[in-house]
Design a protein around this motif. Structure first.
Motif, PDB file in Angstrom:
ATOM      1  N   ASP A 213       0.833  -1.196   0.000  1.00  0.00           N
ATOM      2  CA  ASP A 213       0.000   0.000   0.000  1.00  0.00           C
ATOM      3  C   ASP A 213       0.870   1.250   0.000  1.00  0.00           C
ATOM      4  OD1 ASP A 213       0.731   0.450   2.634  1.00  0.00           O
ATOM      5  OD2 ASP A 213      -1.305   0.819   3.338  1.00  0.00           O
TER       6      ASP A 213
ATOM      7  N   LYS B 292       1.016   4.766   1.764  1.00  0.00           N
ATOM      8  CA  LYS B 292       0.397   5.415   2.929  1.00  0.00           C
ATOM      9  C   LYS B 292       0.453   6.933   2.900  1.00  0.00           C
ATOM     10  CE  LYS B 292       0.462   2.044   6.638  1.00  0.00           C
ATOM     11  NZ  LYS B 292       1.364   0.929   6.300  1.00  0.00           N
TER      12      LYS B 292
ATOM     13  N   GLY C  94      -4.837   6.989   5.592  1.00  0.00           N
ATOM     14  CA  GLY C  94      -5.349   5.620   5.706  1.00  0.00           C
ATOM     15  C   GLY C  94      -4.899   4.757   4.547  1.00  0.00           C
TER      16      GLY C  94
ATOM     17  N   PHE D 264      -3.094  -9.663   9.384  1.00  0.00           N
ATOM     18  CA  PHE D 264      -2.425  -8.801   8.412  1.00  0.00           C
ATOM     19  C   PHE D 264      -1.042  -8.559   8.980  1.00  0.00           C
ATOM     20  CE2 PHE D 264      -3.006  -4.012   7.011  1.00  0.00           C
ATOM     21  CZ  PHE D 264      -1.678  -3.918   6.641  1.00  0.00           C
TER      22      PHE D 264
ATOM     23  N   ASN E 162      -1.945  -6.794  12.340  1.00  0.00           N
ATOM     24  CA  ASN E 162      -3.306  -6.287  12.522  1.00  0.00           C
ATOM     25  C   ASN E 162      -4.232  -7.488  12.542  1.00  0.00           C
ATOM     26  OD1 ASN E 162      -2.850  -3.327  12.336  1.00  0.00           O
ATOM     27  ND2 ASN E 162      -2.128  -3.871  10.304  1.00  0.00           N
TER      28      ASN E 162
ATOM     29  N   ARG F 159      -7.115  -7.955  11.212  1.00  0.00           N
ATOM     30  CA  ARG F 159      -8.144  -7.729  10.185  1.00  0.00           C
ATOM     31  C   ARG F 159      -7.443  -7.588   8.849  1.00  0.00           C
ATOM     32  NH1 ARG F 159      -6.341  -2.691   8.881  1.00  0.00           N
ATOM     33  NH2 ARG F 159      -5.171  -1.739  10.574  1.00  0.00           N
TER      34      ARG F 159
ATOM     35  N   GLY G 184      -6.401  -5.313   5.424  1.00  0.00           N
ATOM     36  CA  GLY G 184      -5.949  -3.923   5.268  1.00  0.00           C
ATOM     37  C   GLY G 184      -6.822  -3.158   4.292  1.00  0.00           C
ATOM     38  N   ASP G 185      -6.795  -1.860   4.398  1.00  0.00           N
ATOM     39  CA  ASP G 185      -7.535  -0.999   3.496  1.00  0.00           C
ATOM     40  C   ASP G 185      -6.566   0.094   3.057  1.00  0.00           C
ATOM     41  OD1 ASP G 185      -9.451   0.403   2.159  1.00  0.00           O
ATOM     42  OD2 ASP G 185     -10.871   0.516   3.813  1.00  0.00           O
ATOM     43  N   PRO G 186      -6.209   0.235   1.817  1.00  0.00           N
ATOM     44  CA  PRO G 186      -6.844  -0.247   0.596  1.00  0.00           C
ATOM     45  C   PRO G 186      -6.229  -1.507  -0.029  1.00  0.00           C
ATOM     46  CG  PRO G 186      -5.312   1.468   0.001  1.00  0.00           C
ATOM     47  CD  PRO G 186      -5.145   1.214   1.478  1.00  0.00           C
ATOM     48  N   GLU G 187      -5.561  -2.347   0.753  1.00  0.00           N
ATOM     49  CA  GLU G 187      -5.022  -3.572   0.145  1.00  0.00           C
ATOM     50  C   GLU G 187      -6.137  -4.549  -0.241  1.00  0.00           C
ATOM     51  OE1 GLU G 187      -3.887  -2.209   2.963  1.00  0.00           O
ATOM     52  OE2 GLU G 187      -1.791  -2.704   3.345  1.00  0.00           O
TER      53      GLU G 187
HETATM   54  N1  GLY Z   1      -3.396  -0.163   4.736  1.00  0.00           N
HETATM   55  C1  GLY Z   1      -3.001  -0.253   6.073  1.00  0.00           C
HETATM   56  C2  GLY Z   1      -4.061  -0.613   7.034  1.00  0.00           C
HETATM   57  O1  GLY Z   1      -5.147  -1.028   6.682  1.00  0.00           O
HETATM   58  O2  GLY Z   1      -3.803  -0.520   8.228  1.00  0.00           O
END
Ligand code: GLY
Ligand code: AMP
Length: 429
Positions: A218, A220, A232, A275, A291, A293, A295-298
């Motif tokens: 990603d 950042k 994000g 993650f 993490n 959960r 990832g966003d935006p992965e």
């Molecule tokens: N892209 C990083 C996150 O979701 O924490």
């Protein structure tokens, strides 16, 4: 399967998009959801992700079979433990760890100590609270710049500070310990700086078996060339050219296997996604963070590359039956470009009408992150990250070209995006 998905961002939209393609899905419900997800299921905008009582009620009244928790906050606050104790919900299948498992993200000190116990490569560190300020300064003096300071708890992605000088680091330390993020920074981790390229590895586990999902990277920072403040996430690509088989073999052997075995050996029944944020330091992987959960935006790029039945994967994770699940990955490249509101990640105006082309073709998608409907039902901006343009291509160039073409067709006042997503990786190909 009757599924309830919790969350409202681009990540959850991408999860819903992928679930909707599974013949196993009977009905999808999403709380709170967003306007983009309407076409895949029923959204419950009045129910927030930490409204545990309302969520339990919804699960009962809709006869939900499987709950999928998108974001970290409900997991860290113990939604899984809460639901497990509710009468009538004992058979509910859940994708997402319990509160102890979610500590891998909820407490950086927990995750660092876990890695230390299981000899998982990560940066050297120590943890301090207010009473240890002078010891913390001494520890900083032992390290070389840049200095990495992290709030122990969840701080909405803003809890990591990287300082170039010792005096800046001491100042930040004081700010953190005196409550910059409230309880989340009552304890601070100071760690060694790792120099390398980052990537995101996602693991789907049922607590014993696991599958490694397509690897992603990603972007950042807000500015082109990875400059300016952290956001994000401004874009992502998958796969990642430097994460080749030799590197991924090291990741699996040194990080993923010991992580899953470590959780198990500590009695943590982890059924969900992990993650792993990794740094490639001269060909060797080090964990930057875990993490609990996706990832966003992965996720927006990763979901485009999963070809096997995703609902089956979720169901088998929750049942503890991942066993012989065949994960099929598309050999194509996926890319995601995030469209944000001008001003983000600082303050930005919202409420601008959005227009975009009709639902794109199968190999591309516009995922919603910060959109809502105004009182007349028109789609308007409501967040910093507004939409993501996510596309497949047979090469990285093609995937990126398709993303920028799609992103160019979206119109709203103050639309901003990074033009250089994936450019660093094109140089490596
Ligand atoms: N892209 C990083 C996150 O979701 O924490
Ligand atoms: P996190 O919120 O833990 O993902 O950290 C945010 C970003 O800080 C990471 O994506 C890295 O770019 C950077 N970072 C965190 N820890 C380190 C470290 N030990 N060395 C270098 N960069 C780091």
């Amino acid at each position: 399967m009757n599924i309830l998905l919790l969350g409202s961002g681009g990540r959850e939209h991408a999860l819903a998009w992928r679930m909707a393609r599974s013949p196993r899905l009977s009905r999808l419900h999403i709380a709170p959801g967003n306007p983009g997800m309407d076409s895949y299921g029923t959204c419950y905008p009045e129910i927030g992700v930490t409204d545990f009582a309302a969520i339990a009620e919804l699960i009962r009244s809709l006869a939900i079979d499987l709950l999928v928790v998108g974001p970290e906050v409900p997991l860290v606050r113990g939604i899984v433990d809460y639901l497990r104790l509710k009468e009538g919900l004992t058979d509910l299948l859940i994708v997402g760890p319990n509160q102890v498992g979610a500590q891998i993200e909820g407490s950086k000190e927990f995750s660092k100590a876990f890695m230390e116990r299981h000899a998982i490569p990560t940066a050297r560190y120590r943890a301090f609270d207010r009473s240890g300020y002078y010891q913390a300064v001494e520890y900083l003096q032992e390290l070389r710049p840049p200095y990495v300071l992290k709030a122990d708890g969840l701080a909405a992605g803003k809890g990591v500070v990287i300082c170039e000088t010792l005096s800046e680091a001491k100042h930040e330390l004081q700010l953190l310990l005196s409550g910059r993020f409230g309880k989340a920074s009552a304890r601070v981790i100071i760690e060694e700086y790792l120099s390398g390229i980052e990537c995101s590895v996602f693991v789907a586990t049922d607590g014993t078996d696991y599958r490694i999902l397509p690897v992603a990277k990603d972007y950042k920072r807000i500015g082109e060339g990875d400059t300016g403040p952290n956001t994000g996430g401004m874009g992502s690509v998958s796969p990642v050219p430097f994460a080749d088989q030799a590197f991924m073999d090291k990741v699996e052997e040194r990080i993923i296997r010991p992580t899953i075995q470590g959780l198990r050996s500590e009695g943590i029944d982890y059924r969900g996604f992990i993650f792993v944020g990794l740094m490639n330091v001269g060909g060797d992987p080090y964990v930057i963070e875990y993490n609990c959960r996706m990832g966003d935006p992965e996720t927006e790029s990763v979901m485009l590359r999963i070809d096997s039945d995703f609902v089956e994967l979720l169901e088998r994770m929750a049942r503890g039956d991942l066993g012989d699940y065949q994960l099929e990955e598309s050999p194509q490249y996926a890319a995601t470009v995030v469209l944000v509101s001008e001003g983000y990640p600082n303050d930005y105006p919202k409420g601008f009408p959005i227009s975009y082309p009709h639902e794109p073709a199968f190999d591309s998608a516009l995922f919603h992150s910060g959109t809502t409907r105004d009182t007349s039902g028109h789609l308007v901006t409501s967040g910093g990250r507004v939409l993501t343009a996510s596309c497949l291509g047979s090469t990285l160039q093609e995937a990126l070209k398709a993303c920028y073409h799609l992103a160019g067709q979206v119109q709203y006042e103050g639309k901003a995006l990074r033009q250089d997503i994936g450019q660093d990786l094109l140089k490596l190909l």
